[in-house]
Design a protein around this motif. Structure first.
Motif, PDB file in Angstrom:
ATOM      1  N   CYS A   6       0.778  -1.210   0.056  1.00  0.00           N
ATOM      2  CA  CYS A   6       0.043   0.055   0.201  1.00  0.00           C
ATOM      3  C   CYS A   6       0.860   1.154   0.300  1.00  0.00           C
ATOM      4  O   CYS A   6       1.782   1.228   0.920  1.00  0.00           O
ATOM      5  N   VAL A   7       0.779   1.926  -0.861  1.00  0.00           N
ATOM      6  CA  VAL A   7       1.606   3.219  -1.174  1.00  0.00           C
ATOM      7  C   VAL A   7       1.444   4.189   0.054  1.00  0.00           C
ATOM      8  O   VAL A   7       2.220   5.138   0.304  1.00  0.00           O
ATOM      9  N   VAL A   8       0.379   4.249   0.668  1.00  0.00           N
ATOM     10  CA  VAL A   8      -0.210   5.317   1.655  1.00  0.00           C
ATOM     11  C   VAL A   8       0.370   4.847   3.113  1.00  0.00           C
ATOM     12  O   VAL A   8       0.816   5.518   3.685  1.00  0.00           O
ATOM     13  N   CYS A   9      -0.088   3.492   3.550  1.00  0.00           N
ATOM     14  CA  CYS A   9       0.335   3.049   4.862  1.00  0.00           C
ATOM     15  C   CYS A   9       1.363   2.026   4.935  1.00  0.00           C
ATOM     16  O   CYS A   9       1.996   1.676   6.005  1.00  0.00           O
ATOM     17  N   GLY A  10       1.895   1.522   3.572  1.00  0.00           N
ATOM     18  CA  GLY A  10       2.961   0.571   3.816  1.00  0.00           C
ATOM     19  C   GLY A  10       2.676  -0.921   4.233  1.00  0.00           C
ATOM     20  O   GLY A  10       3.424  -1.651   3.962  1.00  0.00           O
ATOM     21  N   CYS A  42      -5.716   1.217   6.182  1.00  0.00           N
ATOM     22  CA  CYS A  42      -5.734   2.816   5.722  1.00  0.00           C
ATOM     23  C   CYS A  42      -7.080   2.896   4.938  1.00  0.00           C
ATOM     24  O   CYS A  42      -7.489   4.053   4.666  1.00  0.00           O
TER      25      CYS A  42
END
Lengths: 55, 384
Positions: A6-10, A42
């Motif tokens: 996930c690029v937002v939360c890893g 997220c």
């Protein structure tokens, strides 16, 4: 087997492990993960995951 | 000259980098320059309130270095560059003496923290955490300390309270509201989160404010309006954010609560766009991840060729309080209906139903938090 992050939360989706909490069995390929599956941490959708190198 | 000018993005937070990433999916070559006031390290702002829980310091929360981002995204990065103005007529961004011409300009410079003016000499111990550099400074200052006071019981205040307890710190939360996350959570859900945070050891001082922060032998002493004193090594101020609009307004660009843009993310100035925490999109100021990602995808298409309007779906907000997992999808402010609550201890399922029974919003905590996806499908999207 690939891993997607996930690029937002890893958060990492590992095809080998699937995501059993959401009924996605181990070994489920990314393209077979339901389109409406969202990041459990997220809430962003599949399009916000990127393939990462196999660690 | 102008037709060859690059697309310039101001800001390398989640909004700026997500936009660049989406643009690169569509066009590998389009020249892009990104300008940032900080170091340009890529990180995810929502994760700043999860450091202790995930066992990560500021370096651990950094996702990629500036060089890596520049290479991966094939962009030119200008770090520690301060924007001083925008010449919308000549289509140039002003960086002090320098004029940086753009073909299209994107404002993705985020929001400022609101800072309270409080009496006393302890202000050096007060931290606001708005970016990774702030977080680094906060963690450095916290080293050796044990007690943290948090001003504000909103989403960020509550998330930090949970995270710091997970890190073993003593936590006092002070806020003027009578519940946590007022305006975001309906009362029973708010009570559940507060209850679980208290079970975790966080102390709440609600319906009062901090009147003074004075240096003490160790750390500071906070004097509350209700007569209580709180002793802390460090204070986090988490009393809210305000979209950055000043530079846009000075350049004659229309602003409201944020930089005013339509659903194509167009400002009132030709070829100037805005997204993320600085933007008021079609009347909505939503400082959350899902709207931002939706905007990044739409704007990338617009900038690469095809004008595309953002379509906001149903966008639940995940609240990162692991002691009481919580998701909320607030009903529109003008929505007609009322809350229907099912609760068992700290497991709360609150549905906002219209008189016809349609679910227009929800808040779920504890074991009901698992239902967030199913519920999201019931709530009508923001943009039909």
């Amino acid at each position: 087997m690939k891993k997607w992050q996930c690029v937002v939360c890893g958060l990492i989706y590992d095809e080998a492990e699937g995501w059993p909490e959401d009924g996605i069995v181990p070994g489920t390929k990314w393209e077979d993960v339901p389109e409406d599956w969202v990041c459990p941490d997220c809430g962003v959708g599949k399009e916000d995951f990127e393939m990462i190198e196999i660690g | 000259m102008t037709e060859q000018a690059p697309i310039v993005i101001v800001g390398t937070g989640l909004a700026g980098y997500s936009l660049a990433r989406e643009m690169r999916k569509l066009d590998k070559e389009q020249p892009i320059i990104m300008v940032t006031a900080d170091d340009g390290v890529s990180y995810s702002k929502p994760m700043l309130s999860t450091g202790f829980t995930k066992g990560k310091d500021a370096n651990g929360l950094a996702q990629a270095s500036t060089d890596t981002m520049a290479e991966q995204l094939n962009i030119e990065l200008r770090t520690f560059a301060t924007v001083t103005g925008i010449d919308t007529e000549a289509k140039a961004l002003l960086l002090g003496e320098e004029r940086l011409e753009y073909s299209k300009l994107v404002l993705a410079w985020g929001a400022d923290v609101i800072r309270l003016s409080i009496d006393g000499d302890g202000f050096e111990h007060v931290f606001s955490i708005n970016d990774l550099l702030d977080y680094r400074a906060f963690r450095k200052a916290l080293a050796g300390g044990k007690r943290v006071a948090i001003m504000g019981a909103g989403l960020i205040g509550c998330e930090f309270a949970n995270d710091l307890r997970n890190g073993g710190y003593e936590v006092d939360v002070i806020a003027p509201s009578d519940v946590v996350m007022p305006g975001l959570l309906p009362e029973p859900a708010a009570a559940a989160v507060q209850h679980e945070l208290e079970n975790l050891g966080a102390r709440f001082h609600l319906e009062t404010v901090v009147e003074r922060i004075d240096r003490a032998e160790q750390g500071v002493t906070l004097t509350l309006a209700n007569g209580e004193y709180v002793h802390a090594d460090l204070v986090i101020s988490a009393v809210g954010l305000r979209p950055r609009t000043e530079l846009a307004r000075a350049a004659g660009i229309e602003t409201g609560r944020g930089i005013t843009v339509n659903r194509a993310l167009e400002t009132s100035a030709q070829d100037v766009y805005a997204l993320g925490d600085c933007a008021e999109v079609d009347g909505h100021v939503l400082l959350y991840v899902l709207p931002l990602m939706a905007c990044a995808r739409a704007l990338a298409k617009t900038l690469i060729g095809e004008r595309t309007e953002v379509k906001y779906g149903t966008m639940p907000v995940m609240i990162k309080t692991p002691c009481c997992p919580t998701a909320v999808c607030p009903p529109a402010p003008e929505a007609d209906g009322e809350w229907h609550v099912e609760a068992e201890g700290s497991d709360v399922k609150a549905l906002f139903r219209s008189p016809e029974g349609e679910v227009l919003g929800f808040a779920v905590t504890g074991r009901f938090a698992m239902e967030k996806q199913a519920l999201s499908k019931e709530v009508p999207p923001l943009h039909q």
